[in-house]
Design a protein around this motif. Structure first.
Motif, short mmCIF file in Angstrom:
data_model
loop_
_atom_site.label_atom_id
_atom_site.label_comp_id
_atom_site.label_asym_id
_atom_site.label_seq_id
_atom_site.Cartn_x
_atom_site.Cartn_y
_atom_site.Cartn_z
N PRO A 73 0.76 -1.37 -0.11
CA PRO A 73 0.31 -0.07 0.06
C PRO A 73 0.80 1.27 0.41
O PRO A 73 0.85 1.94 0.81
CB PRO A 73 -0.86 -0.48 1.47
CG PRO A 73 0.07 -0.93 2.17
CD PRO A 73 0.76 -1.57 1.54
N ILE A 74 1.46 1.20 -1.08
CA ILE A 74 2.43 2.86 -1.27
C ILE A 74 1.96 3.83 -2.25
O ILE A 74 1.02 3.70 -3.01
CB ILE A 74 3.84 2.20 -2.07
CG1 ILE A 74 4.22 1.20 -0.81
CG2 ILE A 74 4.75 3.43 -2.37
CD1 ILE A 74 5.43 1.26 -2.04
N VAL A 75 1.65 5.22 -0.86
CA VAL A 75 0.39 5.67 -2.39
C VAL A 75 2.01 6.87 -2.66
O VAL A 75 2.79 7.03 -1.60
CB VAL A 75 -0.33 6.78 -0.92
CG1 VAL A 75 -0.94 7.74 -1.09
CG2 VAL A 75 -1.06 5.90 -0.42
N GLU A 76 1.74 7.27 -3.87
CA GLU A 76 2.83 8.47 -4.47
C GLU A 76 1.75 9.61 -4.92
O GLU A 76 0.42 9.73 -4.16
CB GLU A 76 3.13 7.52 -5.84
CG GLU A 76 3.62 6.28 -5.52
CD GLU A 76 4.32 6.40 -7.20
OE1 GLU A 76 4.22 6.81 -8.24
OE2 GLU A 76 4.79 5.40 -7.24
N PRO A 77 2.55 10.71 -4.27
CA PRO A 77 1.39 12.20 -4.24
C PRO A 77 1.03 12.62 -5.37
O PRO A 77 -0.11 13.28 -6.21
CB PRO A 77 3.46 13.06 -4.43
CG PRO A 77 4.07 12.26 -5.04
CD PRO A 77 3.88 11.43 -5.08
N GLU A 78 1.15 11.41 -7.12
CA GLU A 78 0.34 12.28 -8.32
C GLU A 78 -1.49 12.14 -7.61
O GLU A 78 -2.03 11.48 -6.86
CB GLU A 78 0.53 11.41 -9.38
CG GLU A 78 -0.83 11.72 -10.66
CD GLU A 78 -0.51 10.58 -11.52
OE1 GLU A 78 0.83 10.71 -12.31
OE2 GLU A 78 -1.20 9.12 -11.73
N ASP A 79 -1.96 13.69 -8.21
CA ASP A 79 -3.56 13.76 -8.10
C ASP A 79 -3.74 13.20 -9.39
O ASP A 79 -4.04 14.50 -10.79
CB ASP A 79 -4.06 14.66 -7.64
CG ASP A 79 -4.88 15.71 -7.36
OD1 ASP A 79 -6.17 14.68 -8.23
OD2 ASP A 79 -5.52 15.81 -6.33
N PRO A 80 -4.52 12.32 -9.43
CA PRO A 80 -4.66 11.80 -10.74
C PRO A 80 -5.72 12.59 -11.52
O PRO A 80 -5.91 12.50 -12.46
CB PRO A 80 -5.25 10.44 -10.89
CG PRO A 80 -5.94 10.54 -9.32
CD PRO A 80 -4.72 11.08 -8.78
N ASP A 81 -7.07 13.29 -10.77
CA ASP A 81 -7.91 13.89 -11.09
C ASP A 81 -7.00 15.43 -11.44
O ASP A 81 -8.04 16.01 -12.81
CB ASP A 81 -8.72 14.66 -9.79
CG ASP A 81 -9.44 13.16 -9.67
OD1 ASP A 81 -10.40 12.65 -10.13
OD2 ASP A 81 -9.77 12.67 -8.60
N GLN A 82 -6.19 15.95 -10.83
CA GLN A 82 -5.40 17.49 -11.17
C GLN A 82 -5.35 17.49 -12.48
O GLN A 82 -4.81 17.73 -13.77
CB GLN A 82 -4.82 17.89 -10.25
CG GLN A 82 -6.01 18.70 -8.89
CD GLN A 82 -4.88 18.61 -8.54
OE1 GLN A 82 -3.98 19.39 -7.74
NE2 GLN A 82 -5.36 19.49 -7.29
N VAL A 83 -4.32 15.79 -12.94
CA VAL A 83 -3.31 15.88 -13.71
C VAL A 83 -4.44 15.53 -15.08
O VAL A 83 -4.08 16.54 -15.93
CB VAL A 83 -2.60 14.39 -14.22
CG1 VAL A 83 -1.53 14.02 -14.72
CG2 VAL A 83 -1.90 14.75 -12.65
N LEU A 84 -5.42 14.44 -15.17
CA LEU A 84 -6.58 14.73 -16.08
C LEU A 84 -6.77 16.60 -16.38
O LEU A 84 -6.58 16.79 -17.57
CB LEU A 84 -7.69 13.36 -15.99
CG LEU A 84 -7.99 13.20 -16.67
CD1 LEU A 84 -7.39 12.14 -17.90
CD2 LEU A 84 -9.17 12.46 -16.44
#
Length: 488
Positions: free
Chosen positions: A285-296
């Motif tokens: 369970p490794i969480v990365e900083p990318e916010d997928p909604d904002q990127v899209l």
């Protein structure tokens, strides 16, 4: 399993955050399937081959870090066991003599790697399972040094809560207990990738599932484990058991295994990722900083790292893959059913058969999977692994027939048609499918050759298996397909 991660421990809060992030990833992936442009203009095919490391006598050696240092080629990477490495072959289009290009590239890389590994008394072997492995070779200490392997081991056994029992009934019987996932390292495969559009993905995945039993029957190359003759492709039941996170009680409750054939035909790639999220708790369970909604929202392509990492810890025999290359997303089917070897020619013949057949079946007006149950496809898969080239296989319109009869009568012409549709060169098509044809006529694949050869060598079983493997290793380098190999 391919992503590098740092050694760490996980809290309850980590798992909660990860579950929430994976679900957000899935929501964004759903939006992308509806509106994003995926890379489908010039679809590529790919190939990965896992290799074993042995000494001059044919015994496993735990030195993959040293071998990779000698090879000094970024296409070669570590695998789970210290006696494993993997070669990742750059993807190609089949329309540009891609099959020949794959074969030439792999042979050149392997010959160079073999020469460099010889400097430290090491040889490379393409085989489903090394017949010279013993239980002493498969312990926690034999895992590769990369922290991801220790993390996976610890998380799998934390989920199980007990040691692992491996039971395989074949020509002989094996029953052992293990306290690590190291037995998984015994399983070395050749993995095939097909890039497709999201709209076509379901057809290609269903087609790949339909022929998985046929593939493993034709390509079986792992009849021995710990000195016992088991299934013709023992790699299948061993891999299914060696990464099982379920205690016996969970199996009885019907909890899905992480090494999974599946349970239904699909209508979209979304079905598989949604099952991943719904059925399987996180191992890493490794969480990365990318916010997928904002990127899209910015008009860029999210990597969806949590969704893809989670997918990488669920070992479907045909696995969905989402990836981003040069800022553009694509999806592909990763076919994981085949063992490595025996020769590069055999690997490429298996690849040609798969690439051609899966294309025709995926695009038929009345697909084969609408004419057979999913359970029948799964039964074919395990029959192919158990009996190899002598397996009985169910096929619509024919009933249950020998796999060789099915391939010769029905499937080879379809595979040839599919290769033509890919734009493959007719000469390479005929040469590679000719290997499959002769393999069927002679009933001789890697597993059949190993069993016959090991029986013919003098001495006790360990000495015979060692002699057989050394003979196998030498013939592997000739690139003569296995059906042409003589026995002692």
């Amino acid at each position: 399993m391919g992503r590098d991660v740092e050694a760490q421990t996980f809290s309850r809060e980590d798992r909660t955050r990860y579950r929430d992030k994976v679900r957000r990833n899935l929501d964004v992936f759903t939006r992308m399937l509806r509106g994003s442009t995926f890379d489908t203009d010039a679809p590529l095919t790919g190939l990965e081959i896992e290799l074993n490391l042995v000494d001059g006598a044919g015994d496993p050696v735990m030195r993959n870090a040293r071998v990779l240092n000698e090879i000094a080629n970024p296409d070669f990477v570590t695998e789970l066991g210290q006696f494993n490495i993997e070669i990742n072959v750059p993807p190609r289009r089949l329309a540009e003599r891609g099959l020949t290009g794959f074969e030439e590239a792999v042979r050149a890389s392997l010959n160079s790697a073999e020469q460099r590994a010889n400097a430290i008394d090491t040889h490379l072997v393409m085989i489903g399972i090394l017949p010279t492995l013993t239980e002493a070779h498969l312990t926690y200490d034999s895992l590769s040094a990369n922290p991801r392997y220790a993390l996976l081991n610890d998380q799998i056994f934390a989920a199980r809560g007990e040691d692992m029992l491996i039971e395989i009934d074949g020509a002989e019987r094996l029953e052992i207990k293990c306290d690590s996932i190291a037995p998984e390292a015994a399983c070395t495969s050749a993995q095939l990738h097909v890039q497709v559009s999201p709209e076509d993905f379901a057809g290609y995945w269903n087609a790949a599932q339909s022929i998985a039993g046929i593939q493993v029957a034709l390509g079986a190359n792992a009849p021995f484990l710990f000195g016992r003759q088991l299934w013709r492709e023992t790699r299948i039941p061993l891999f299914e058991q060696a990464t099982d996170t379920r205690a016996e009680e969970l199996k009885s409750q019907g909890v899905r295994p992480r090494v999974w054939f599946g349970e239904r035909w699909i209508t979209s790639i979304f079905d598989l990722f949604e099952e991943n999220v719904r059925y399987f708790p996180a191992l890493l369970p490794i969480v990365e900083p990318e916010d997928p909604d904002q990127v899209l929202e910015r008009g860029e392509t999210p990597r969806l790292p949590e969704l893809t990492l989670h997918n990488g810890t669920i070992y479907r025999w045909n696995r969905p893959v989402y990836a981003v290359v040069d800022g553009k997303p694509h999806v592909r089917v990763e076919n994981r059913v085949l063992p490595a070897g025996p020769t590069v020619a055999d690997v490429m013949a298996n690849a040609a058969f798969y690439f051609g057949l899966v294309r025709v079946l995926a695009e038929q007006d009345r697909p084969v999977w609408t004419q057979m149950s999913f359970n029948a496809a799964e039964e074919n898969f395990h029959n192919g692994a158990r009996y190899g080239i002598e397996a009985p296989i169910y096929w619509p319109g024919l009933g249950t027939v020998p796999v060789t009869e099915l391939v010769l009568r029905r499937l080879l012409p379809l595979a040839a048609q599919g290769l033509d549709e890919w734009g493959a060169d007719p000469a390479e098509r005929d040469r590679l499918l000719g290997i499959i044809e002769r393999r069927c006529i002679t009933s001789r694949n890697g597993a059949a050759w190993q069993v016959i050869a090991a029986t013919d060598y003098p001495g006790g079983k360990p000495d015979a298996l060692r002699a057989m493997l050394c003979d196998y290793r030498d013939r592997m380098h000739t690139n003569d397909p296995v059906h042409e190999w003589p026995t002692p």
